[in-house]
Design a protein around this motif. Structure first.
Motif, PDB file in Angstrom:
ATOM      1  N   PRO A   1     -35.947 -90.536  80.976  1.00 52.26           N
ATOM      2  CA  PRO A   1     -34.805 -89.670  80.627  1.00 52.26           C
ATOM      3  C   PRO A   1     -35.193 -88.419  79.858  1.00 52.26           C
ATOM      4  N   VAL A   2     -36.463 -88.259  79.535  1.00 47.81           N
ATOM      5  CA  VAL A   2     -36.930 -87.028  78.891  1.00 47.81           C
ATOM      6  C   VAL A   2     -37.454 -86.035  79.927  1.00 47.81           C
ATOM      7  N   VAL A   3     -38.160 -86.527  80.937  1.00 47.05           N
ATOM      8  CA  VAL A   3     -38.815 -85.664  81.924  1.00 47.05           C
ATOM      9  C   VAL A   3     -37.949 -85.408  83.151  1.00 47.05           C
ATOM     10  N   ALA A   4     -37.256 -86.436  83.632  1.00 46.34           N
ATOM     11  CA  ALA A   4     -36.505 -86.304  84.879  1.00 46.34           C
ATOM     12  C   ALA A   4     -35.315 -85.344  84.799  1.00 46.34           C
ATOM     13  N   PRO A   5     -34.494 -85.365  83.733  1.00 45.80           N
ATOM     14  CA  PRO A   5     -33.347 -84.450  83.702  1.00 45.80           C
ATOM     15  C   PRO A   5     -33.700 -82.965  83.800  1.00 45.80           C
ATOM     16  N   PRO A   6     -34.729 -82.453  83.100  1.00 47.02           N
ATOM     17  CA  PRO A   6     -35.064 -81.037  83.297  1.00 47.02           C
ATOM     18  C   PRO A   6     -35.440 -80.708  84.739  1.00 47.02           C
ATOM     19  N   ILE A   7     -36.160 -81.607  85.390  1.00 47.98           N
ATOM     20  CA  ILE A   7     -36.510 -81.382  86.793  1.00 47.98           C
ATOM     21  C   ILE A   7     -35.251 -81.377  87.648  1.00 47.98           C
ATOM     22  N   GLY A   8     -34.369 -82.335  87.406  1.00 48.18           N
ATOM     23  CA  GLY A   8     -33.116 -82.381  88.149  1.00 48.18           C
ATOM     24  C   GLY A   8     -32.252 -81.159  87.917  1.00 48.18           C
ATOM     25  N   GLY A   9     -32.223 -80.683  86.672  1.00 53.31           N
ATOM     26  CA  GLY A   9     -31.430 -79.493  86.372  1.00 53.31           C
ATOM     27  C   GLY A   9     -31.914 -78.274  87.120  1.00 53.31           C
ATOM     28  N   VAL A  10     -33.221 -78.064  87.161  1.00 52.85           N
ATOM     29  CA  VAL A  10     -33.785 -76.916  87.878  1.00 52.85           C
ATOM     30  C   VAL A  10     -33.528 -77.048  89.379  1.00 52.85           C
ATOM     31  N   LEU A  11     -33.672 -78.256  89.917  1.00 56.72           N
ATOM     32  CA  LEU A  11     -33.391 -78.467  91.340  1.00 56.72           C
ATOM     33  C   LEU A  11     -31.915 -78.216  91.646  1.00 56.72           C
ATOM     34  N   GLY A  12     -31.031 -78.620  90.745  1.00 51.58           N
ATOM     35  CA  GLY A  12     -29.611 -78.350  90.935  1.00 51.58           C
ATOM     36  C   GLY A  12     -29.313 -76.865  90.948  1.00 51.58           C
ATOM     37  N   CYS A  13     -29.985 -76.112  90.071  1.00 48.90           N
ATOM     38  CA  CYS A  13     -29.835 -74.654  90.062  1.00 48.90           C
ATOM     39  C   CYS A  13     -30.320 -74.051  91.368  1.00 48.90           C
TER      40      CYS A  13
END
Length: 298
Positions: free
Chosen positions: A238-250
């Motif tokens: 939950p520390v590493v995956a959300p930033p990656i997901g956020g950028v992919l969502g953008c």
């Protein structure tokens, strides 16, 4: 009153960090308090849905509090995504993120104090991560036992990607923008939808600060290093995956929506352009005469 106004912080970045701290504090205070109430009452004073709704109310309240100062990120993944989009300077990424983690940590401490008696009665004084009387999940998120590490990583990427994909359109003037004053409840509803549909695997943290701050608190409050070593050192997901997901969502938003919308909006005030257009349509002699007349008055 005038003396109190002297407390206004002059440094803009410090003011913004204070807002992110307070906003994340409010978010976690609502959410973790609900989790403590549901857990320690053995679901006689609320259910899992209560926790989802409390976090959503926390998001809405925190956004109304801080939206005018920072835009209410409340989430390092959101801050990182806005940095990638150019909406926030990169120099603010670390101060915002640290403020968010600290706000989550302090909120967890307050929840612990408020529910201390209930936590101790429920756990029989043994603070643990495993077992029927575990209480660590009041604060941080943990995966279900059958979930693989890769699947939990995907879970967090998808959840955070959906969050950014759905909130980026809210201020898109070329699409169907939401009224600014209604943005907080709309974002809260989006968070509620994600929590209700994507929290079964590992709690739908979708926010590194929401998970890391409370996990650090539980480490220092008596749960020990097990909060980091349990489930094959799952804490980093939950520390590493959300930033990656956020950028992919953008990226999805840019490719599928933003770059496909019609051209930029016409200027809000078109009176000047209309006047110039009318002048151009006039016979050249008339226009020249007006220009000469105005020049004569200068």
């Amino acid at each position: 009153m005038m003396k109190l106004r002297l407390l206004r912080v002059r440094n803009a970045l410090v003011r913004e960090c204070m807002a992110e701290f307070l906003g994340t504090f409010v978010l976690l205070l609502f959410g973790c308090s609900a989790a403590a109430q549901v857990k320690t009452s053995r679901e006689t004073k609320g259910q899992f849905l209560s926790v989802n709704m409390a976090f959503s109310v926390g998001v809405m309240s925190a956004m109304y509090l801080t939206k005018g100062i920072t835009g209410a990120h409340l989430n390092p993944a959101v801050t990182l995504s806005f940095c990638v989009l150019g909406r926030v300077p990169w120099r603010k990424l670390m101060p915002y993120s640290l403020s968010q983690v600290l706000g989550a940590y302090v909120a967890s401490g307050l929840v612990y104090l408020v529910y201390y008696d209930a936590i101790m009665e429920f756990s029989e004084g043994v603070l643990t991560v495993y077992g029927p009387n575990e209480t660590a999940s009041i604060f941080a998120t943990y995966p279900t036992e059958h979930l693989t590490l890769g699947r939990s990583f995907l879970d967090q990427v998808v959840g955070t990607g959906m969050l950014l994909l759905c909130i980026l359109c809210l201020d898109e003037k070329r699409n169907s923008p939401a009224p600014s004053e209604l943005t907080p409840p709309i974002v809260a509803t989006i968070v509620l939808g994600i929590s209700m549909s994507m929290s079964g695997n590992c709690g739908a943290a979708i926010n590194p600060a929401r998970d890391l701050g409370p996990r650090l608190f539980s480490l220092t409050a008596g749960w020990g290093t097990e909060v980091f070593t349990c489930y094959n050192y799952w804490f980093w997901v939950p520390v590493v995956a959300p930033p990656i997901g956020g950028v992919l969502g953008c990226l999805m938003y840019l490719v599928f929506i933003h770059w496909q919308l019609p051209g930029p909006d016409p200027p809000e005030d078109t009176s000047t352009l209309s006047t110039i257009s009318d002048k151009i349509k006039q016979p050249s002699s008339t226009w020249e005469n007006e220009v000469e007349l105005k020049c004569a008055h200068l």
